[in-house]
Design an enzyme around this catalytic site. Structure first.
Site, PDB file in Angstrom:
ATOM      1  N   THR A 107       0.882  -1.087  -0.025  1.00 28.81           N
ATOM      2  CA  THR A 107       0.006  -0.131   0.060  1.00 28.81           C
ATOM      3  C   THR A 107       1.036   1.247   0.045  1.00 28.81           C
ATOM      4  OG1 THR A 107      -0.108  -0.060   2.358  1.00 28.81           O
ATOM      5  CG2 THR A 107      -2.017  -1.215   1.329  1.00 28.81           C
TER       6      THR A 107
ATOM      7  N   HIS B  65      -3.207   0.366  13.793  1.00 26.91           N
ATOM      8  CA  HIS B  65      -2.024  -0.716  13.235  1.00 26.91           C
ATOM      9  C   HIS B  65      -0.828  -0.740  14.075  1.00 26.91           C
ATOM     10  CE1 HIS B  65      -4.517  -0.840   9.577  1.00 26.91           C
ATOM     11  NE2 HIS B  65      -3.903  -2.003   9.426  1.00 26.91           N
TER      12      HIS B  65
ATOM     13  N   LYS C 213       4.156  -0.337  10.797  1.00 26.91           N
ATOM     14  CA  LYS C 213       3.328   0.274   9.575  1.00 26.91           C
ATOM     15  C   LYS C 213       4.205   1.220   9.050  1.00 26.91           C
ATOM     16  CE  LYS C 213      -1.128   0.132   7.194  1.00 26.91           C
ATOM     17  NZ  LYS C 213      -0.436  -0.693   6.374  1.00 26.91           N
TER      18      LYS C 213
END
Length: 239
Positions: free
Chosen positions: A77, A135, A139
């Protein structure tokens, strides 16, 4: 099925475990120590590649894999402003490509629930909507790709009341606020919240570990192996 793993961190190792359980072979593992091995000669041994790296390397990895005519699954992502370029490349090469912001079966069902609820809420402007994602601290991007997918669904289905998502609080009514929290341990929790003066409505997905993501990625690889074109997890799951 012979699989190339592009990215061999925690996610890559989780995918490897699921793939081996399902009877597949890992024929190539790429991490920061052997990036030169991501080439057509090495990829020729693979039926499909699974790419899980980061925002700064995903695009280049995908281009190399598509140029090698290897079907590729991507779960990285933070790079999708260049997704259109990748899809153009796939079409030029008559290749095979599947991108998902989240491969978990549960999350993809959650996406469908989010879309449906947003369409129902479009005629109830008394509810304000917000989005929160939590998260782990390792991350690399914020907001998460999953949160962005959820936000884009809300913008599309809320009847025009939201025009864009933002990652900081905003007093503009057309902005959809995504609150990003980084806490350990937290594989991933996403909450869509509708609030009114009289009640709240929430839908929440909480991941307990990486197994769901890894299993979905392997299912996607199995799905795409002998196909040509551009696909999504909706195709894999028959949604």
């Amino acid at each position: 099925m012979n699989i190339a793993l592009i990215g061999y961190g925690k996610m890559g190792k989780a995918i490897e475990a699921i793939a081996l359980e399902r009877g597949h072979q890992i024929v190539l593992k790429i991490d920061e120590t052997n990036v030169a091995d991501l080439n057509a000669e090495k990829l020729a041994a693979a039926d499909v590649a699974i790419e899980f790296t980061g925002p700064h390397s995903a695009f280049g990895n995908l281009i190399k894999t598509i140029d090698a005519n290897t079907p590729v699954i991507c779960g990285s992502t933070g790079w999708t402003e260049r997704l259109g370029e990748v899809e153009t490349k796939v079409k030029e090469h008559n290749g095979s490509f599947l991108y998902a912001s989240n491969f978990s079966v549960g999350v993809n069902l959650f996406f469908e629930l989010n879309r449906k609820l947003a369409s129902l809420m479009a005629t109830h402007p008394e509810y304000s909507v917000s989005l929160e994602e939590i998260h782990h601290t390792q991350k690399k991007d914020a907001p998460s790709g999953t949160a962005i997918t959820l936000a884009e669904q809300l913008i599309e289905n809320l009847g025009g009341s939201k025009q864009q998502w933002v990652n900081e609080p905003s007093d503009k009514p057309e902005d959809l606020f995504i609150k990003s929290l980084r806490e350990d341990p937290a594989p991933g929790t996403h909450t869509v919240r509708y609030q009114s003066p009289v009640d709240d409505i929430e839908i929440i997905h909480t991941a307990h570990n990486r197994t769901g993501f890894a299993t979905g990625a392997v299912l996607a690889a199995e799905f795409i192996k002998d196909k040509k074109g551009i696909f999504s997890m909706k195709d894999v799951l028959g949604i």
